[in-house]
Enzyme design. Sequence first.
Site, mmCIF file in Angstrom:
data_model
loop_
_atom_site.group_PDB
_atom_site.id
_atom_site.type_symbol
_atom_site.label_atom_id
_atom_site.label_comp_id
_atom_site.label_asym_id
_atom_site.label_seq_id
_atom_site.Cartn_x
_atom_site.Cartn_y
_atom_site.Cartn_z
ATOM 1 N N GLU A 1 0.020 8.892 11.760
ATOM 2 C CA GLU A 1 0.404 7.580 12.400
ATOM 3 C C GLU A 1 -0.265 7.111 13.555
ATOM 4 O O GLU A 1 -0.448 5.987 13.877
ATOM 5 C CB GLU A 1 1.805 7.906 12.800
ATOM 6 C CG GLU A 1 3.036 8.482 11.771
ATOM 7 C CD GLU A 1 2.793 7.776 10.456
ATOM 8 O OE1 GLU A 1 2.457 6.576 10.401
ATOM 9 O OE2 GLU A 1 3.251 8.372 9.359
ATOM 10 N N GLY B 1 8.101 10.730 5.536
ATOM 11 C CA GLY B 1 7.440 11.710 6.766
ATOM 12 C C GLY B 1 7.576 11.166 8.357
ATOM 13 O O GLY B 1 8.098 11.612 9.044
ATOM 14 N N ALA B 2 6.944 9.879 8.205
ATOM 15 C CA ALA B 2 6.884 9.096 9.569
ATOM 16 C C ALA B 2 6.697 7.621 9.588
ATOM 17 O O ALA B 2 6.272 7.127 8.335
ATOM 18 C CB ALA B 2 5.908 9.858 10.556
ATOM 19 N N MET B 3 6.521 6.819 10.308
ATOM 20 C CA MET B 3 6.236 5.522 10.314
ATOM 21 C C MET B 3 5.612 5.051 11.559
ATOM 22 O O MET B 3 5.809 5.276 12.551
ATOM 23 C CB MET B 3 7.578 4.641 10.190
ATOM 24 C CG MET B 3 7.417 3.319 10.085
ATOM 25 S SD MET B 3 6.321 2.537 8.940
ATOM 26 C CE MET B 3 5.726 1.127 9.427
#
Length: 839
Positions: free
Chosen positions: A290, A255-257
Amino acid sequence: MSEPGNNLTRTEATARALAISDVSYEVFLDVTADETYISETTIRFASKQDSVFVDFLAKTVDSITLNGSPVDVGVFHGSRIHLDGLTAHNVLTVVAHCEYSNAGIGLHRFVDPADGLVYLYSDLEPFEAHRAYACFDQPDIKATFDFIVAAPLEWTVISNCKALSSEGGIWKFVTTPILSTYVTAICAGPYHHVSDHHNGVDLGIYCRQSLAEFLDPDEIFAVTKAGFDFFNSKFDYPYMIDKYDHVFCPQYNQGAMENFGCITVNELYIFRSKVTGTVRERRAESILHELAHMWFGDLVTMRWWEDLWLNESFATYEAMMAQNAATSYKNGWTTFATSWKTWAYNADQLPTTHPVATKMIDTDSVSVNFDGISYAKGCSVLRQLVAWVGEEAFNKGLRGYFKEHEYANAELKDFLSALETASGRSLSSWSKLWLETAGVNTLNADFTLKGDVFDSFIVTQDAPEGHPTLRPHRLGIGLYDRVDGRITLRRRVEVEIDGPSTDIPELVGETRSDLVLLNDGDLTYAKIRFDERSLRTLVEGIGDLDDSLTRAMCWAAAWDMVRDAEMGSSDYLDMVLTNLAGEEIITLVDSTLLKCQTVMRYLTPDKLAATRDKFAHGAFEAAARATPGGDRQLSWTRTFIGNARSEHHLSMLKEWLEGTSIPEGLGIDTDLRWMLVTVLAGNGAAGQGLIDAELARDDTENGKRHAIGAHASMPDAAVKAEVFKTVIEDRDLALDRARTMMAYGFARLDQRDLLEPYVAKYFDALKHVADSRDVQFALAFATSVFPSAVISESTLQAADEFLAKDLVPAHIARVVREGRDEMARCLHARRRVSQDFPA
């Protein structure tokens, strides 16, 4: 002695962290060439011993210099550089040519098929930074970083901190704060850029040029700003630098980092077509998740990966809190109950379940533990912890934790110590029971009646076989009555329970209710079951419950009963058609309808076609009753399309694709067109010509991915053979596209006959894939190609025989065990006679 593979053990990392300190990096990357890029790294570090190894993966190492003297490049072995003759203070320079990735790890290179433009981005978690530059690639050797990047003149380069200069295509960046390697970042390419500003922080959003028209920066900025205000206030620790970027990346694996100051995000969160509020809410959660990591993960970092759960659980918990308190998405805990927690319960009932705080012996084992335990169970446990110590004490403890461990590493004991100091409650026994044991408890209400009044009321608690721990719970108990067509809360008590049974004297003397709901408010983590009257109330009218969180919990419990073969699959589908059409909370609609696709696997082959046809018809009727153009119309329509199998239904899909007979308000946009094409192709109602024609309309990266999936879904033996061969042999195939072929095209439940030969082929190929490909690809292959469509005792036997041979690493064997367990559940459910609900 043979060299280790591209893997780092906990033992090695512990020893190296004791030896190495005072680390700083100067990293120069020249990305102007297409085939490889130059990586030049200078590491300054102190050492307490005369030898150490540095992690690095490169095509060729050109030179190594240690303390001013050249070192034979022969000390580079596969994934490590072995150094001897170290002094107290050292300077190491490594110059190499590195390979770009097509698997979304290290430095990934992507060519946009829409316009031929090239984009790069890094993804370095958990153990991939050494693919881009030489380093001590572990979270507890933190350092400062000076990045310099040579790029084509027309490109933009983004990193953790602001650029100092970019003259002549040479980008120099501000020195970072002290960071772990896995949260460093470099993104480069002709990115489209939108900017904003909030309370001293410059905000940026970057995406490919070909996606710029679809970008909705206002909502992304609004959620980000709300998150900053919420976290800065709650943590009493202002965000650390003066910029914060989101870079939307193609062929992204997650999804995201949480790269510090430079969040990389899956570009599927840029919406080319209409999506429901579920997807927008999921994007908001990812943004906030995040952002929370900037404090918990980046500022204070886990010492080793056994505290991965605390990183991810904390970010998930705080994202939910921020979402509910500071954004327009006010139903976060409803979504959590119906989506995230069911993920946790499912994972916790697998044979591979593990404690929330689990040992990670090496970095290979980390990759498979980004799971429902580490994220969703951990978040549930944190929510129970907040209920246990009190929210005010929890927040006070967090503030102390951040200040005490800023820019350093910490362990679970440090976190708990901060909460104990703030709350005055000892958490050692709580931690042992909740964090160091696996399994989920089941709660039941056991009561007696005198007339229509509770004469006794006990909450009983069971533990699964193999995981006997009974835990303390702080939870709510709700009594609900049917009043004027609604099901309304009459009384709620909040109690603490422990052991196999706990008396609840507060409810003795209360009139019996139509629904008794344990864990009302969803404060704890436990499966719940219903008495006979309560179950009938839900089956007949779960949609009449006033509160969305209560509905979500009851839907989740019903789903769990299906998985445990306590409710018939057909009964559950009927319950959905009867009760869900009027549901207003779209995340609850979407998550429940998604579960129905799994329920189809629990039906015997002789019942599948008729039941699916009935369900498709019901979904079409629900879509017709929904507001035209609204989320519910889209959600039910997609469910109808996904279940269309009859000639009549497939003919309707063809008409929609041709632009006729389209329901009022339904936009047949790009993504919906691809869904129609894929379903038609997968059911033999369209050929390759239709796929090619649609790709000509949408010759983009997303279009190519859809076309690959549609092709792989075709009910043709030659196509299946081609797809299987391509996935195994084509090493130039991007992992994102390979995953699409495997997961979304190849394995279809209603193509069992075509897929039966691939049971043996899968197990024959698995060792080769595990030995020859990187961890990410091997895990994707093991998960997606597992013969889940061939539900039979013979497939279980094949899995057992394979596992008995012990041919593959533990993380790959784990995937096989999990696939086997889900198949065993399917067979158990198929043997079950349909539940007779009480009249």
